[in-house]
Structures are given as structure tokens and as C-alpha cells.
Scaffold this motif. Sequence first.
Motif, PDB file in Angstrom:
ATOM      1  N   HIS A   1       0.520  -1.150  -0.339  1.00 16.77           N
ATOM      2  CA  HIS A   1       0.023   0.171   0.238  1.00 16.77           C
ATOM      3  C   HIS A   1       0.649   1.513   0.198  1.00 16.77           C
ATOM      4  CE1 HIS A   1      -3.285   2.797   1.164  1.00 16.77           C
ATOM      5  NE2 HIS A   1      -3.446   1.844   1.173  1.00 16.77           N
TER       6      HIS A   1
ATOM      7  N   ASP B   1      -2.473   6.079  -2.481  1.00 19.52           N
ATOM      8  CA  ASP B   1      -3.775   5.227  -2.531  1.00 19.52           C
ATOM      9  C   ASP B   1      -4.326   5.615  -1.246  1.00 19.52           C
ATOM     10  OD1 ASP B   1      -1.555   3.709  -4.108  1.00 19.52           O
ATOM     11  OD2 ASP B   1      -1.339   2.421  -2.658  1.00 19.52           O
ATOM     12  N   SER B   2      -5.967   5.472  -2.867  1.00 17.95           N
ATOM     13  CA  SER B   2      -7.241   5.964  -2.290  1.00 17.95           C
ATOM     14  C   SER B   2      -8.102   4.828  -1.650  1.00 17.95           C
ATOM     15  CB  SER B   2      -8.001   6.647  -2.980  1.00 17.95           C
ATOM     16  OG  SER B   2      -8.240   5.800  -4.172  1.00 17.95           O
ATOM     17  N   ASP B   3      -7.418   3.577  -1.780  1.00 16.09           N
ATOM     18  CA  ASP B   3      -8.710   2.476  -1.465  1.00 16.09           C
ATOM     19  C   ASP B   3      -7.343   1.487  -1.276  1.00 16.09           C
ATOM     20  OD1 ASP B   3     -10.454   0.883  -1.031  1.00 16.09           O
ATOM     21  OD2 ASP B   3     -11.890   1.166  -2.916  1.00 16.09           O
TER      22      ASP B   3
ATOM     23  N   CYS C   1      -5.878  -1.934  -1.646  1.00 14.13           N
ATOM     24  CA  CYS C   1      -5.256  -3.156  -2.704  1.00 14.13           C
ATOM     25  C   CYS C   1      -6.188  -3.762  -3.245  1.00 14.13           C
ATOM     26  CB  CYS C   1      -3.848  -3.540  -2.063  1.00 14.13           C
ATOM     27  SG  CYS C   1      -2.667  -1.721  -1.663  1.00 14.13           S
TER      28      CYS C   1
ATOM     29  N   ASP D   1      -2.790  -3.154  -8.902  1.00 15.03           N
ATOM     30  CA  ASP D   1      -3.523  -3.081  -8.306  1.00 15.03           C
ATOM     31  C   ASP D   1      -4.703  -2.270  -8.912  1.00 15.03           C
ATOM     32  OD1 ASP D   1      -5.039  -1.932  -5.823  1.00 15.03           O
ATOM     33  OD2 ASP D   1      -3.683  -0.284  -5.587  1.00 15.03           O
TER      34      ASP D   1
ATOM     35  N   ASN E   1      -7.521  -0.901  -7.922  1.00 14.72           N
ATOM     36  CA  ASN E   1      -8.738  -0.284  -7.077  1.00 14.72           C
ATOM     37  C   ASN E   1      -8.408   1.401  -6.744  1.00 14.72           C
ATOM     38  OD1 ASN E   1     -10.638  -1.700  -6.286  1.00 14.72           O
ATOM     39  ND2 ASN E   1     -10.614  -2.516  -3.678  1.00 14.72           N
ATOM     40  N   ASN E   2      -7.149   1.094  -6.485  1.00 15.52           N
ATOM     41  CA  ASN E   2      -6.236   3.037  -7.177  1.00 15.52           C
ATOM     42  C   ASN E   2      -5.780   2.932  -8.453  1.00 15.52           C
ATOM     43  OD1 ASN E   2      -5.956   3.464  -4.317  1.00 15.52           O
ATOM     44  ND2 ASN E   2      -5.127   0.576  -3.762  1.00 15.52           N
TER      45      ASN E   2
ATOM     46  N   LYS F   1      -3.455   1.438 -10.488  1.00 20.30           N
ATOM     47  CA  LYS F   1      -1.775   1.413 -10.432  1.00 20.30           C
ATOM     48  C   LYS F   1      -1.395   0.100 -10.540  1.00 20.30           C
ATOM     49  CE  LYS F   1      -1.991   4.960  -7.374  1.00 20.30           C
ATOM     50  NZ  LYS F   1      -1.264   5.702  -5.401  1.00 20.30           N
TER      51      LYS F   1
ATOM     52  N   VAL G   1       0.498   5.656 -12.901  1.00 21.53           N
ATOM     53  CA  VAL G   1      -1.299   5.080 -12.980  1.00 21.53           C
ATOM     54  C   VAL G   1      -1.840   5.500 -13.339  1.00 21.53           C
ATOM     55  CG1 VAL G   1      -3.387   6.980 -11.476  1.00 21.53           C
ATOM     56  CG2 VAL G   1      -1.195   7.418 -10.683  1.00 21.53           C
TER      57      VAL G   1
ATOM     58  N   ASN H   1      -4.210  -4.861   1.920  1.00 19.46           N
ATOM     59  CA  ASN H   1      -2.983  -3.787   1.608  1.00 19.46           C
ATOM     60  C   ASN H   1      -1.656  -5.188   1.184  1.00 19.46           C
ATOM     61  OD1 ASN H   1      -4.505  -1.670   1.224  1.00 19.46           O
ATOM     62  ND2 ASN H   1      -4.208  -1.303   3.246  1.00 19.46           N
TER      63      ASN H   1
END
Length: 613
Positions: free
Chosen positions: A348, A352-354, A356, A373, A375-376, A378, A393, A605
Motif C-alpha cells: 500500500h 492510494d485512495s483505497d 489494494c 492494483d 482499486n487504485n 496503479k 497510475v 494491502n
Amino acid sequence: MAAHSERISFFCCESCKNKKNIEEYSVYYCEQCQQCFCRECCELHDYLFSKHVKYDRGNMKKWPVSKELEAFLQMCEIHTHKQLETYCKYHSQLCCSKCDPLSHRKCKTIAINSAKIHADDVHQLSVKLRINMRKLKQLQWCCESEIQDLKSSYQRRQEIMVRTMNNKINSTLDKIARGTLKKTRKVEQIKILRLMRSTLDDVENTTINETKRTLLSLEASLVTGVETCIRHYPELKLLHELLLYSSDKDKKKLCFIVSRKCIDKIQQVESYLYENRDKLECAILKQTKQDTMEYLSKVSGLGRLVESMKANTDIEQCLSKLAGLARIVSRYLSHVFTVQGKSEHNVHLSSDSDTCCITAMCILPSGQVLVADENNYKVKLLNEQYRVVDHLVYVTLMVHRYLKDMCMITPREVAVAVNGYKTDSWKILDIGTSVVQFITVTQSKLELVQGRNLQLQHDCTGIAHHQGELFICSGRELYKYSLNGKMISKLYLDRSIDRCAVSPTGDKLYIFNLLQQKLVTLTRDGTLLATFTHPDLKTIRDVHVTPAGQVLLICGRMSPNILQIDSEGRSKLATLVIGRDVMCSQLSVCYSSTTSSIIVGMLRNNILVFRVV
């Protein structure tokens, strides 16, 4: 590109065509006669016109303009009735008027007529083409010589070694028979010894047949290598000739088109050469022979197994154990992993906003690990200690896209499967937004490959690569694509196909059906080989094949575990990890030969790392 038979018609010997009505490959062009000649006709021409100036294929820019050839080169490969007009920078793709509105309506394109290519770039392409042609010849020679070596020595040596091993077992059994059957009547002794001899014969035949199958499998891989080299070489040669032909300053449009086709073909060939550096050249045979020696050494221990039987052992039990020797021999050919330790590593990032969601992973030859990843949005690069050292990203506008899978193309390039669709209040408006994005890794740095992005007209949930071909799952179909984005064929259709994996030799494809909870094994052309079901196969998440060919399946929720399946895709070899160690949230799995570890990506994460032997 055109095959050898197609290119003859563009520059064929005019004398043979007019007088014999045959198309012969021309090798010279005479400026005074304004005709092309094959080698045979050129000898007669030189005898009659010794002072005429001729140009060989190395000076094709001096040859006349071929309207047929130019029309062929400018023809769209997808819409063959249309001419190429634009070049999409975003997808690195030549397009006709019909391609443009369908797939590239939002992309930045340039007109081919106004496109420019520098003379230095043309020269570099010419050099690369010649280098790869030479490498293909070297690889072809290596494969052909190894095929001869296999036929002349490999099979003979292995059979001798196996028979020697069985003779040792046979001798041990004779000692046991003399020691345990002293008080048995002569008739019963003969009967029992015959049964034991029969069982040993079965063991010997099974072992030798397995050796022969290994031989045939190796030979098939080498033959495929020879055939692939033979197919690629004339295509590279033709492109080299066309590059020389179009390098004249009056053929700028043609030169640009040929240059783009050269770049695509060079990338395909270089990818193939890299993969086969380890898989088809001499190293694979040396390793295989070494593995076989180790295997025979282990099998020779069967004699000690028999010798360890006590004198009063029941004869039926003895024969039952002997009958199982064939199965023991077979098991040694598929190494089963044993888990020896477990660790967790945080992936993580502060940005990161969420939580993993590691949906896919890829192991690089350096030992670094790429993880997707979802959710993010990335792609993260981990070092050998599983620490994040860089990330990218993946940004899109007004489109929901999900990082679903990834596979290695070269040691420095990875393809990422990005599935997506446009939505409006939960209504799907457009499913044709999935792409394959290429990423390079250079000294612990990640970069998007500009202009290397394949846009697909279907979903993209799984991806695998072998010898310049991409295998892509759409959720219902399995497709085969070229690296430049051209669909080659639809290999398989099923109700639910989310992920795929390919064997190291490329002869087997593994896919799983999530709805029917089964593993399906296919040939490279999509022919069904095997279907495997098991009570432990519930909510399958991912399938992975190690460099040695072991098949790993990871399941979640209803049956959280990691299974090892035999390479034929027919039976379970072991349950490597049970549910409480994986915690039901696993999504992806891969194996690192650098650290000898199975890595599990999860909706957490942390990633899990299981050290195995």
C-alpha cells in the motif's frame, strides 16, 4: 506480410513469364533492357549484353516502380478493399478510412502522405532486419542440430540407463526371492516369480515409454522452432528488400508504410528470439538431461524400497507395492511443491485512495515483481524484498477501466490487460473500450510505451504471451492476436473464460470456467485436450504456469486454497495452501524461481509469500 510465392508476382522474370508462362523469382534488373531477370536468364543476358548495367536486390531503389507492389503495400490488412490513409500515433497502427471511425475516432492521427521518416531511421531498420535474419538462421541451425542429436543419442542413452536401473532392481528381487521362498513349494515359487517378473516388465515399459514421450515432446518443440524460423526469415528478407525499394526520395509514403511494417515485424521476431534463447537452444537439452539423471537416480532408490521389505511380508502386498512402482516413476516427472514458510509484505502507498486489490502479477527475470492494483488504478513495481520501488497510475476519462491481468513480452516489457466500459447510471453504453497497454521496466523505473496500445472490440479479462502471439480472454471467448493487434483466430468459446496461461513450450493453453468450476487444457490451436473438475475447485480466481511447467490454481471464498495440477491438466497433485492461510480474499497467484516462492495477491494491502521447495 506476403509469403515468398506472393512476392514473385511483383518482380518476376519477364523473360520466363512471356516465353514459358511461369513466374520465376527475379534477382537482377537491367536498366538498358528495362527488364527483370532470374538467375538463369541473366546468364544468357550477360552473354549477349555484357556491357549493360544491372542492379541486384541490394539496389532495389534503382528498380522500376511496380504498381502492383505499391497497391499491395498500401492495402489495409483488415479492410482489403481500402487503401491506407492515416497513421494512429496512440496505437502505432496504419489505418484506412474504414478503420478510423471504428477504432480510432478519439485518437490523434496523421495523414500518411504528410508523414516523415528520416534516412537514419531507415538505415537503422535495415541493420536490425539483417541482424535478426542472421539470428534466425543461427537459431534454426541450432534447433536442427539438436534434433539430430536427440535422434542419434538421447533415446538410446536413456533406454540403456533405464534398463540398467531395472536390472539392479531385478537382481535385488532375486535375492529376496531366494531368501523368502525357501520353504515354498517349487511350483508356487515359479508362479510367484513369474508374477514379480511380469510386474517388473510393466515398470520397465512404463519408464521407457515415459522417456520416449519426453523425447517426442522435446523434438516437437525443436521442430516448431525450425518451422517458425523458416516462416519468419523470408518475411524479414522481403521487408528488407521493400525497405530498400521504397527508400528513394520519390517514394516517401511507401517508405513510411514499409517502415511501420518493419517495426512491427522486428518486434515480433525479437520477442520470439528472446523466448527461445532459453527454451529452444542447447540450454534446454542440457537441463533436461540433467533432470533426467536426477530422476533416474531417484528411481534407482526403488531397489532399496523393495529390499527393505521384510522376509515375512505377504506376497500379495509385495506384488501390490511392485505394481505401484510405475505410479511412483510417473510422480518423479512432476515435482510437487512443499511449503516451508510464509511471510506478508505491504504494497500500500500513501497516495492510494483505497484498499489494494492485486488482480494480477508478473515476475521479471531480474526477480522484480509487477503487480496490478485495480482499486487504485496503479501498476506497482516491487523489488526482490517485495518493497514498492515505483508505480504508474493508469488514468482514463469518463470510462470505467479495470486492470485485469498482465504477462511478460520481453525481459523489459509487459502487457497489461485493461477491461472497461462506459456507463450511465449503471447502464452499459459501450463495451468496446478494452485495451492492452504495454509498459517498460528500466532500472526499477516504469514507463508507458508511447504509441503501444492495442484497442480491442471485446472485453479483456485475461492475457498470456508466447512467441510473439497474445492469448486474450474476453469472458466468453479465447482469442489469439499478433503483437500489433491483429486478431489471428478465435480459439475457444465457453460460458465463462476469465483467465488463461500458456505452458513454457507453448504447446498447451490452460483456461478455467468460473461458472462450471473446471480447468480446461487446450492445444495451441484451441483443440480440447483435457477437462479437470474437483471438489476443491470452487470460485477459481487465477491459473499460473511456472517456468518448469507446474500448473497452479488459486481459489477463493467457497474453497480458499492453492492447488498444484499435473501438466496434462487431468489430476490434482497437491493442495499447497489451505484456507486459513489465504484468508479467502486471494485474487491472483504467481511463482518466482528467483526466490523459490509462490506469491498471492489479495483484496488487502498485503501480499502473501509462501517459500517452497
